[in-house]
Design an enzyme around this catalytic site. Structure first.
Site, PDB file in Angstrom:
ATOM      1  N   ASP A 253       0.817  -1.213   0.000  1.00 48.80           N
ATOM      2  CA  ASP A 253       0.000   0.000   0.000  1.00 48.80           C
ATOM      3  C   ASP A 253       0.850   1.264   0.000  1.00 48.80           C
ATOM      4  O   ASP A 253       2.040   1.216   0.253  1.00 48.80           O
ATOM      5  CB  ASP A 253      -0.821   0.040   1.299  1.00 48.80           C
ATOM      6  CG  ASP A 253      -1.971  -0.929   1.252  1.00 48.80           C
ATOM      7  OD1 ASP A 253      -2.388  -1.274   0.151  1.00 48.80           O
ATOM      8  OD2 ASP A 253      -2.431  -1.320   2.342  1.00 48.80           O
ATOM      9  N   LYS A 275      -3.538   3.947  -3.424  1.00 48.50           N
ATOM     10  CA  LYS A 275      -4.169   5.010  -4.212  1.00 48.50           C
ATOM     11  C   LYS A 275      -3.204   6.174  -4.311  1.00 48.50           C
ATOM     12  O   LYS A 275      -2.529   6.503  -3.347  1.00 48.50           O
ATOM     13  CB  LYS A 275      -5.428   5.503  -3.496  1.00 48.50           C
ATOM     14  CG  LYS A 275      -6.516   4.472  -3.435  1.00 48.50           C
ATOM     15  CD  LYS A 275      -7.711   5.048  -2.701  1.00 48.50           C
ATOM     16  CE  LYS A 275      -8.563   3.916  -2.170  1.00 48.50           C
ATOM     17  NZ  LYS A 275      -9.223   4.196  -0.936  1.00 48.50           N
ATOM     18  N   MET A 387      -7.305   8.558   9.851  1.00 43.09           N
ATOM     19  CA  MET A 387      -7.878   9.169   8.639  1.00 43.09           C
ATOM     20  C   MET A 387      -8.773  10.348   9.010  1.00 43.09           C
ATOM     21  O   MET A 387      -9.854  10.525   8.442  1.00 43.09           O
ATOM     22  CB  MET A 387      -8.669   8.120   7.841  1.00 43.09           C
ATOM     23  CG  MET A 387      -7.775   6.996   7.350  1.00 43.09           C
ATOM     24  SD  MET A 387      -8.668   5.554   6.763  1.00 43.09           S
ATOM     25  CE  MET A 387      -9.143   4.755   8.265  1.00 43.09           C
TER      26      MET A 387
HETATM   27  C1  LIG Z   1      -6.006   2.940   6.178  1.00 42.91           C
HETATM   28  S1  LIG Z   1      -5.512   3.390   7.778  1.00 42.91           S
HETATM   29  C2  LIG Z   1      -4.390   2.118   8.130  1.00 42.91           C
HETATM   30  C3  LIG Z   1      -4.090   1.973   9.568  1.00 42.91           C
HETATM   31  C4  LIG Z   1      -3.028   0.959   9.825  1.00 42.91           C
HETATM   32  N1  LIG Z   1      -3.498  -0.362   9.493  1.00 42.91           N
HETATM   33  C5  LIG Z   1      -2.512   0.974  11.260  1.00 42.91           C
HETATM   34  O1  LIG Z   1      -2.743   0.020  12.001  1.00 42.91           O
HETATM   35  O2  LIG Z   1      -1.864   1.955  11.635  1.00 42.91           O
HETATM   36  C6  LIG Z   1      -4.500   4.758   7.401  1.00 42.91           C
HETATM   37  C7  LIG Z   1      -4.421   5.777   8.517  1.00 42.91           C
HETATM   38  O3  LIG Z   1      -3.595   5.318   9.563  1.00 42.91           O
HETATM   39  C8  LIG Z   1      -2.945   6.413  10.164  1.00 42.91           C
HETATM   40  N2  LIG Z   1      -1.511   6.235   9.983  1.00 42.91           N
HETATM   41  C9  LIG Z   1      -0.881   5.203   9.429  1.00 42.91           C
HETATM   42  N3  LIG Z   1       0.457   5.366   9.478  1.00 42.91           N
HETATM   43  C10 LIG Z   1       0.660   6.545  10.074  1.00 42.91           C
HETATM   44  C11 LIG Z   1       1.817   7.288  10.408  1.00 42.91           C
HETATM   45  N4  LIG Z   1       3.033   6.838  10.151  1.00 42.91           N
HETATM   46  N5  LIG Z   1       1.658   8.484  11.031  1.00 42.91           N
HETATM   47  C12 LIG Z   1       0.434   8.943  11.305  1.00 42.91           C
HETATM   48  N6  LIG Z   1      -0.689   8.297  11.024  1.00 42.91           N
HETATM   49  C13 LIG Z   1      -0.587   7.111  10.410  1.00 42.91           C
HETATM   50  C14 LIG Z   1      -3.428   7.667   9.440  1.00 42.91           C
HETATM   51  O4  LIG Z   1      -4.542   8.154  10.135  1.00 42.91           O
HETATM   52  C15 LIG Z   1      -3.826   7.087   8.105  1.00 42.91           C
HETATM   53  O5  LIG Z   1      -4.747   7.917   7.432  1.00 42.91           O
END
Ligand SMILES: C[S@@+](CC[C@H](N)C(=O)[O-])C[C@H]1O[C@@H](n2cnc3c(N)ncnc32)[C@H](O)[C@@H]1O
Length: 472
Positions: A253, A275, A387
């Site tokens: 991803d 995306k 998100m």
């Molecule tokens: C589709 S979700 C996936 C979440 C992921 N599976 C997890 O457990 O962290 C994507 C969201 O996770 C958060 N996110 C993921 N990685 C991040 C990071 N390094 N810093 C801040 N937010 C993060 C953000 O809110 C982002 O929009």
């Protein structure tokens, strides 16, 4: 290659160790666990062995001969390897000369130039033995290599290897097809950690059970849903790292960091399915199709997802698609964004003073979250919003509308755990401005709740959480 790597069959060797130095005792210790015969000769041999806890009476080992006297030429008779650990150069020279005259392999401990063989750095997992050498050129690298590999191989691999060896013929009868059997052992190896702390006979029983349930109709391919963590590659689990090194194809991803991808096997095929701006990518159905097709080709597929693969990651749909095709699937957890960010900001997510629970929600308003605002936040709770950048104004208004205090502290963390991480602090009331004024971009996480007032950098800048509340 300046050395010839060989493994000697211990029970066919008789090792002579001359000397009572600490280095000589270290060699005795190294061979104590093997069935090799050992003779130790030195004026104070018994005392040195006793001090090191290596006397046969201490170790219960047979086949060890100890002689408290100086070396004599006859001591070389019947020996197949010679180690010298004496302090006196003249004696050392003499033993080397006599041993070489008999074409015996001789090692002067810690003096490779005077030796005609060296003992590699090594470690073992039961019957599996791993040995390393740099020919004396880069000992620190050898140490590093050994410790990295030791970490990758769980201690339970030893008992698993011994058990697999013991039931090998029966497994062959249960899974006669060679390719399928190789795959079975591959999976067994990958899951060695599950056999920790079990006795060998129990592991043998479990291996046979696993072989029986290794379904005949199942494809030879497999998929692992692997958590890539929030970005810092050091936050990967050892199992995730191993999966990346073994995958034939990695379907990843947008949120998977480049540093994590760099750990993939060199010749693995990398398939991007995220995306991009103005483009919806292959979509969830496309992703399901790719992982199913690749597995059906018999390939090892890693479906790599940012954070944890089971949190806001549509894992359920992928699992269902794979199960429909009877494809073996395994989930390897990852550090989720809220955990990685709690660590970098040093915000305790629960705290006796501020919060006894934490709720993880999506701020993707389309998904219908935040209908029940009152339940989501408030005193004594921490809220982590994934998100939530775009929806920040609605989130702020919705929570305040339900009676959550506008002065509730908020942290917005962009690119958490990466070198580019940015952190902003404010209150529920100032959240929308915090996001727009700092042009916060995805990926970013919102942490809402009184625990935020304890953030390490808030304290370091002398920020006053009381003032933060008063300005709201
Ligand atoms: C589709 S979700 C996936 C979440 C992921 N599976 C997890 O457990 O962290 C994507 C969201 O996770 C958060 N996110 C993921 N990685 C991040 C990071 N390094 N810093 C801040 N937010 C993060 C953000 O809110 C982002 O929009």
């Amino acid at each position: 290659m300046s050395s010839i790597p060989v493994f000697l069959t211990a029970e066919k060797h008789h090792i002579l160790i001359v000397g009572d130095s600490a280095a000589a005792m270290a060699k005795v210790a190294l061979f104590t666990d093997t069935p090799a015969r050992i003779s130790v000769i030195a004026p104070n041999a018994s005392a040195a062995l006793k001090e090191a806890g290596l006397l046969p009476a201490d170790t219960g080992r047979s086949g060890m001969h100890v002689h408290d006297r100086v070396f004599a030429e006859d001591d070389l008779q019947g020996k197949t390897l010679v180690y010298i650990g004496v302090e006196d150069d003249i004696t050392e020279e003499r033993i080397v000369r006599l041993a070489q005259a008999r074409s015996l392999p001789v090692n002067v401990i810690d003096k490779p130039a005077k030796s005609n063989f060296t003992t590699p750095a090594q470690f073992a997992r039961g019957p599996l033995q791993v040995a390393f050498s740099s020919g004396g050129v880069a000992p620190v690298f050898v140490r590093r290599l050994r410790s990295s590999l030791e970490k990758l191989l769980p201690p339970s691999l030893g008992v698993l290897a011994a058990a697999a060896g013991a039931v090998r013929t029966r497994v062959k009868t249960i899974i006669p097809d060679g390719t399928r059997r190789r795959l079975f052992y591959d999976r067994l190896f990958d899951n060695a950690g599950q056999y920790a702390d079990l006795a060998q006979d129990e592991v043998e029983r479990l291996v046979l059970e696993a072989a029986k349930s290794h379904r005949v109709g199942a494809t030879t391919g497999q998929v692992q849903l692997v958590g890539a963590g929030p970005g810092d590659p050091d936050l990967l689990t050892i199992k995730a790292h191993r999966a990346l090194q073994q995958a034939d194809v990695i379907v990843y991803d947008r949120l998977v960091s480049r540093d994590v991808l760099a750990l993939a096997r060199r010749d693995a095929e990398l398939v991007f399915v995220g995306k991009r701006e103005g483009d919806h990518g292959v979509g969830q159905d496309g992703i399901n199709r790719i992982i199913v097709e690749e597995a059906l080709k018999g390939r090892r597929v890693v479906r790599l997802k940012g954070g944890d693969p089971l949190l806001f990651a549509r894992a359920g749909e992928e699992l269902e698609a794979l199960r429909k095709h009877d494809i073996h699937v395994e989930v390897v957890p990852g550090i989720s964004a809220f955990q990685g960010i709690a660590a970098t900001t040093q915000i305790p997510l629960t705290d006796r003073q501020h919060a006894s629970s934490i709720t993880l929600v999506t701020g993707h308003l389309k998904d219908g979250a935040f209908k029940d605002w009152a339940r989501l936040s408030g005193q004594g709770q921490t809220l982590a919003v994934y998100m939530g950048v775009r929806g920040a104004p609605k989130i702020s208004a919705g929570l305040i509308g339900e009676g959550v205090s506008p002065s509730t502290p908020v942290a917005v963390v962009e690119n958490g755990t990466r070198a580019t991480e940015r952190r902003f602090y404010g209150t529920l009331a100032t959240l929308p401005d915090l996001v727009t004024e700092n042009d916060v971009k995805s990926p970013a996480l919102l942490l809402i709740g009184d625990v935020v007032s304890t953030a390490r950098d808030l304290a370091e800048t002398g920020f006053d959480a009381g003032r933060l509340a008063a300005t709201a």
